[in-house]
Write a protein that holds these residues in place. Structure first.
Motif, PDB file in Angstrom:
ATOM      1  N   LEU A   1       0.659  -1.465   0.043  1.00 23.54           N
ATOM      2  CA  LEU A   1      -0.049   0.263  -0.262  1.00 23.54           C
ATOM      3  C   LEU A   1       0.558   1.298   0.013  1.00 23.54           C
ATOM      4  N   PHE A   2       0.611   1.811  -0.693  1.00 28.25           N
ATOM      5  CA  PHE A   2       1.632   3.723  -0.838  1.00 28.25           C
ATOM      6  C   PHE A   2       0.639   5.045  -0.649  1.00 28.25           C
ATOM      7  N   ILE A   3       1.063   5.307   0.117  1.00 29.63           N
ATOM      8  CA  ILE A   3       0.015   6.124   0.854  1.00 29.63           C
ATOM      9  C   ILE A   3       1.280   7.978   0.078  1.00 29.63           C
ATOM     10  N   ALA A   4       0.900   8.920  -0.171  1.00 32.32           N
ATOM     11  CA  ALA A   4       1.466   9.719  -0.376  1.00 32.32           C
ATOM     12  C   ALA A   4       2.202  10.486   1.090  1.00 32.32           C
ATOM     13  N   MET A   5       3.287  10.725   0.479  1.00 32.23           N
ATOM     14  CA  MET A   5       3.380  11.410   1.969  1.00 32.23           C
ATOM     15  C   MET A   5       3.109  13.073   2.299  1.00 32.23           C
ATOM     16  N   ARG A   6       3.241  13.057   3.478  1.00 32.28           N
ATOM     17  CA  ARG A   6       3.156  15.149   3.044  1.00 32.28           C
ATOM     18  C   ARG A   6       4.581  15.633   3.540  1.00 32.28           C
ATOM     19  N   LEU A   7       5.160  16.023   2.506  1.00 36.72           N
ATOM     20  CA  LEU A   7       6.619  16.734   2.758  1.00 36.72           C
ATOM     21  C   LEU A   7       5.949  17.635   2.254  1.00 36.72           C
ATOM     22  N   TRP A   8       6.673  19.130   2.963  1.00 43.78           N
ATOM     23  CA  TRP A   8       6.552  20.407   2.115  1.00 43.78           C
ATOM     24  C   TRP A   8       7.941  20.697   2.368  1.00 43.78           C
ATOM     25  N   ILE A   9       8.892  21.357   1.280  1.00 45.90           N
ATOM     26  CA  ILE A   9       9.624  22.022   1.559  1.00 45.90           C
ATOM     27  C   ILE A   9       9.844  23.699   1.421  1.00 45.90           C
ATOM     28  N   GLY A  10      10.598  24.517   2.264  1.00 44.45           N
ATOM     29  CA  GLY A  10      10.851  25.222   2.387  1.00 44.45           C
ATOM     30  C   GLY A  10      11.656  26.224   1.705  1.00 44.45           C
ATOM     31  N   LEU A  11      12.024  27.339   1.121  1.00 43.57           N
ATOM     32  CA  LEU A  11      12.814  28.515   0.586  1.00 43.57           C
ATOM     33  C   LEU A  11      13.028  29.988   1.106  1.00 43.57           C
ATOM     34  N   TYR A  12      13.944  29.784   1.374  1.00 50.24           N
ATOM     35  CA  TYR A  12      14.256  31.203   2.330  1.00 50.24           C
ATOM     36  C   TYR A  12      15.515  31.693   1.370  1.00 50.24           C
ATOM     37  N   LEU A  13      15.227  32.948   1.663  1.00 51.51           N
ATOM     38  CA  LEU A  13      16.541  33.647   0.798  1.00 51.51           C
ATOM     39  C   LEU A  13      17.111  35.165   1.091  1.00 51.51           C
ATOM     40  N   PRO A  14      17.317  34.480   1.741  1.00 51.91           N
ATOM     41  CA  PRO A  14      18.014  35.227   2.651  1.00 51.91           C
ATOM     42  C   PRO A  14      18.879  36.602   2.133  1.00 51.91           C
ATOM     43  N   GLN A  15      19.111  36.257   1.005  1.00 54.72           N
ATOM     44  CA  GLN A  15      20.537  37.948   0.028  1.00 54.72           C
ATOM     45  C   GLN A  15      19.334  38.411  -0.843  1.00 54.72           C
ATOM     46  N   LEU A  16      18.029  37.851  -0.243  1.00 57.97           N
ATOM     47  CA  LEU A  16      16.799  38.897  -1.730  1.00 57.97           C
ATOM     48  C   LEU A  16      16.734  40.025  -2.342  1.00 57.97           C
ATOM     49  N   PRO A  17      17.162  40.780  -1.295  1.00 53.75           N
ATOM     50  CA  PRO A  17      17.296  42.251  -1.726  1.00 53.75           C
ATOM     51  C   PRO A  17      18.095  42.628  -2.516  1.00 53.75           C
ATOM     52  N   LEU A  18      19.497  41.446  -2.200  1.00 54.30           N
ATOM     53  CA  LEU A  18      21.091  41.786  -3.163  1.00 54.30           C
ATOM     54  C   LEU A  18      20.781  41.587  -4.313  1.00 54.30           C
ATOM     55  N   GLU A  19      20.228  39.946  -4.285  1.00 52.44           N
ATOM     56  CA  GLU A  19      20.747  39.937  -5.423  1.00 52.44           C
ATOM     57  C   GLU A  19      18.947  39.994  -6.227  1.00 52.44           C
ATOM     58  N   ALA A  20      18.144  40.440  -5.741  1.00 52.24           N
ATOM     59  CA  ALA A  20      17.255  41.165  -6.724  1.00 52.24           C
ATOM     60  C   ALA A  20      17.750  42.187  -8.109  1.00 52.24           C
ATOM     61  N   PHE A  21      19.079  42.685  -7.696  1.00 53.88           N
ATOM     62  CA  PHE A  21      20.028  43.430  -8.249  1.00 53.88           C
ATOM     63  C   PHE A  21      20.985  42.678  -8.861  1.00 53.88           C
ATOM     64  N   VAL A  22      21.642  42.016  -8.500  1.00 56.53           N
ATOM     65  CA  VAL A  22      23.243  41.948  -8.818  1.00 56.53           C
ATOM     66  C   VAL A  22      22.938  40.030  -8.208  1.00 56.53           C
ATOM     67  N   PRO A  23      22.762  39.074  -9.548  1.00 62.87           N
ATOM     68  CA  PRO A  23      22.539  37.843  -9.197  1.00 62.87           C
ATOM     69  C   PRO A  23      23.485  37.119  -8.827  1.00 62.87           C
ATOM     70  N   ASN A  24      23.866  36.006  -7.925  1.00 66.32           N
ATOM     71  CA  ASN A  24      25.424  35.874  -7.337  1.00 66.32           C
ATOM     72  C   ASN A  24      26.245  35.351  -8.673  1.00 66.32           C
ATOM     73  N   TRP A  25      25.712  34.799 -10.079  1.00 68.14           N
ATOM     74  CA  TRP A  25      26.699  34.119 -10.423  1.00 68.14           C
ATOM     75  C   TRP A  25      27.957  35.421 -11.469  1.00 68.14           C
ATOM     76  N   SER A  26      27.603  36.803 -11.094  1.00 69.81           N
ATOM     77  CA  SER A  26      27.673  37.822 -11.276  1.00 69.81           C
ATOM     78  C   SER A  26      28.552  38.392  -9.953  1.00 69.81           C
ATOM     79  N   ASN A  27      29.158  37.999  -9.169  1.00 72.02           N
ATOM     80  CA  ASN A  27      29.561  38.272  -8.329  1.00 72.02           C
ATOM     81  C   ASN A  27      31.155  38.181  -8.623  1.00 72.02           C
ATOM     82  N   SER A  28      31.582  37.634  -9.575  1.00 70.80           N
ATOM     83  CA  SER A  28      33.117  37.753  -9.924  1.00 70.80           C
ATOM     84  C   SER A  28      33.937  39.472 -10.278  1.00 70.80           C
ATOM     85  N   ASP A  29      32.734  40.009 -10.737  1.00 70.56           N
ATOM     86  CA  ASP A  29      33.311  41.799 -10.588  1.00 70.56           C
ATOM     87  C   ASP A  29      33.859  42.551  -9.243  1.00 70.56           C
TER      88      ASP A  29
END
Lengths: 184, 500
Positions: free
Chosen positions: B1-29
């Motif tokens: 018998l298979f019962i779908a597991m209840r599972l949630w993933i939470g995703l927090y973006l701590p650097q969002l205010p900064l990364e909304a301007f500068v994505p982290n792949w352009s950090n090289s400069d």
């Protein structure tokens, strides 16, 4: 990966592979940077379906290497025929690895002069045209060194009426190389 | 018998205010970058932290510590846009994505676990996607949405079972729930430091002092009260754009930007059950003296795809060839052709369709880099002249096998044709009245007379022979027949092919 050393284009190198090409079944046969334009009619005459043939003809050697590696890395099985004059050993190793992962066949054609250079290919043959066929000599193979080559008849052949006169003679066994009870 | 597991993933973006301007792949400069909120530092880049900038610093001190710092005012509109982009990209893992307080995304992944081979693999993939999108994220998983929220907010953590979840939640600081923060000094005063302490307080008293909301949060986190969500829905028409901060002059960084747009495209396609057959990437250039039009890079696919890696590979080759007339400041991705997704074959044995698809993809990749005229397939023409009969065309053209067979001679098996055809016949030297090509040639078969195209200017009137050189190599040569020629002029011989 099979490395074939050819003195000049037109020695019968593709005709030698005719059974492989015929057995390609649904696999694609890719010619990468051949010396001249492949003739689709001749390939069809060998029994290869022309719709399976792809001719990749890049400008630069680096592009040809890249293209060949991409084809070998792709999941489908292919028969890849690759002509290249100057290849560096590390590139050969890359191609050999890529060919090992692919479950197709990979043939590499290089000039006869390169037969002395080291190469990771498990089978290396030198091809010279002969009467009614092609003489295959083994530069490197699995197992003991083979001194005498193989004469493989190819079509079209024009020696049906007479047996070839210069058929290679089998090398005589040196004395005591065979156990005496076998000789008797 | 298979019962779908209840599972949630939470995703927090701590650097969002900064990364909304500068994505982290352009950090090289190496210019430090700081985001201010009400003249105080809210978020800063790694380089800024290295130069001594700390949160809540004032603008003057920031400029003193790092005079070359780029300073942005916090923009909530941009943050919301960025969150929408992340949410869109995550729609490929589950249709149930919701946005909770403090820009935390919650994903109901209970039904997706089998498809993505477990929560661990799923978290890894989400992490990779986040990096591709240019964000730093903290991931958590828990059986309830609120618990996933709290774990993500507190720094991440993965729990799968109800019991271990209670244990983990109890250990979190009491100030993690938003509703508890106005009462921070009171909670500290009574020595209530963790969630466990908070739960030990009498419920009626806690409700009287802190309001209903805190209790509701705790109840839903521990799974004793239900919660309702508003799912994020993908827009009807896909259009994603990204403004690039800093002038981008290298194709590699452009590709990172394009990758972010393609991740969004993947999410959108998955939620709409569609596959893309053609996409266009527009490059917006910096305005110099005169406005420059956007450059469009069009990618057409012969097989519709709903996974982005193939498009990324094609774009990489295309972008590598683009010469940028000016720095790029923005990218826009549009889908030009859509098709409903074909269901994945569920047959036990590997079928040909899969390998055919792979083959088509490889050829597309080759065409993208080498050009369409460099990757060819045969397109035979029923003609007696070998150079016409042996025509090739680009692999992108669809040639039907039946048409091809119709153009081939019926007795193809018995034909003697050279494997190689020279691009242009080579005129042969004559020695002792015999054609000579590295050695005197001996005719062994022929002649085969070809007379064609008398209606055309390219009249061919030739006698073909198969010749043999001294080294036993076979050559395909012809003697040109010139009308009205006499025996005095020597016939002209040409080499046309080699029996390779």
């Amino acid at each position: 990966m099979v490395e074939a050393h050819v003195k000049m284009a037109g020695s019968g190198e593709v005709r030698l592979l005719a059974p492989v090409l015929r057995a390609a079944g649904k696999r694609k046969v890719v010619f990468v940077q051949p010396p001249h334009a492949p003739n689709a009619l001749a390939l069809a005459a060998m029994g290869l379906d022309p719709s399976l043939v792809v001719w990749v003809n890049p400008d630069r050697t680096a592009d040809a290497m890249w293209a060949c590696e991409q084809i070998l890395k792709s999941a489908g099985a292919h028969v890849v025929l690759f002509w290249q004059n100057q290849v560096r050993t590390e590139n050969l190793r890359r191609l050999n690895l890529a060919a090992g992962a692919n479950n197709g066949a990979f043939f590499m054609f290089r000039p006869l002069a390169c037969a002395q250079d080291p190469s990771p290919a498990p089978l290396r043959i030198a091809l010279t045209p002969a009467i009614g066929g092609i003489l295959v000599e083994f530069v490197k193979r699995r197992g003991p060194v083979s001194e005498n080559g193989l004469l493989i008849p190819l079509s079209p052949s024009f020696v049906h009426r007479h047996a070839p006169v210069d058929r290679p003679v089998p090398t005589p066994a040196p004395a005591r190389s065979v156990r005496p009870e076998l000789v008797e | 018998l298979f019962i779908a597991m209840r599972l949630w993933i939470g995703l927090y973006l701590p650097q969002l205010p900064l990364e909304a301007f500068v994505p982290n792949w352009s950090n090289s400069d190496d210019a430090p970058c700081v985001v201010l909120e009400q003249e105080k530092v809210l978020s800063m880049s790694r380089q800024a932290r290295a130069s001594g900038i700390k949160p809540a610093m004032r603008r003057g001190r920031v400029l003193m510590l790092a005079p070359d710092a780029t300073i942005h005012e916090r923009s909530t509109a941009r943050e919301a846009e960025a969150l929408q982009a992340v949410a869109l990209a995550l729609l490929k893992y589950t249709p149930c994505v919701t946005l909770a307080e403090e820009s935390i995304l919650l994903l109901d992944v209970g039904a997706s676990l089998t498809l993505f081979k477990g929560v661990r693999a799923l978290c890894r993939r989400i992490g990779e996607d986040l990096r591709g999108l240019g964000f730093t994220g903290r991931l958590s998983s828990a059986p309830t949405a609120r618990a996933a929220w709290m774990l993500a907010r507190a720094g991440g953590g993965r729990v799968l079972k109800q019991q271990s979840m209670s244990r983990h939640l109890d250990r979190l600081p009491a100030l993690v729930p938003v509703a508890a923060r106005p009462f921070a000094s009171w909670l500290e005063g009574i020595g209530c430091e963790t969630i466990a302490d908070l739960r030990r307080l009498p419920r009626p008293g806690l409700q009287r002092r802190c309001g209903r909301q805190l209790l509701d949060t705790l109840d839903s986190a521990f799974g004793t009260a239900p919660e309702l969500f508003e799912w994020i829905e993908a827009a009807e028409k896909f259009e994603a754009k990204i403004e690039l901060f800093g002038r981008i002059e290298s194709a590699d960084l452009l590709l990172s930007g394009a990758q972010r747009l393609i991740l969004q495209l993947e999410g959108w396609l998955a939620s709409k059950l569609m596959a893309a057959e053609g996409v266009t990437l527009f490059l917006q250039f910096e305005r110099g003296r005169e406005a420059r039009p956007m450059e469009a890079i069009e990618v057409l696919l012969s097989e519709p795809v709903w996974q982005g890696d193939h498009i990324v590979r094609l774009l990489k080759e295309r972008l590598g060839k683009v010469v940028l007339p000016a720095p790029v400041i923005g990218l826009v991705l549009e889908v030009t052709k859509l098709k409903p997704t074909a269901p994945i074959s569920d047959s036990l044995f590997p079928d040909d369709r899969k390998t055919d698809e792979d083959h088509v993809k490889t050829l597309e990749l080759l065409v993208a880099r080498l050009g369409a005229d460099r990757v060819l397939q045969p397109k035979p023409v029923a003609d007696h002249r070998p150079e016409v009969a042996n025509s090739w065309t680009t692999v992108q053209e669809k040639v039907r096998a039946a048409d091809m067979a119709k153009q081939l001679p019926p007795d193809i098996g018995s034909m003697l044709q050279p494997t190689w055809l020279l691009a242009k016949p080579i005129a042969l030297l004559m020695r002792n009245h015999r054609p000579y090509y590295t050695s005197p040639l001996r005719m062994i078969q022929g002649p085969e007379r070809v007379e064609a195209a008398w209606w055309d200017t390219a009249t061919a009137s030739r006698d073909y022979f198969i010749a043999e050189g001294a080294g036993h190599e076979l050559l395909y040569v012809f003697r040109e027949r010139i009308a009205g020629s006499t025996d005095e002029n020597e016939p002209r011989w040409y080499l046309h092919g080699l029996f390779g």
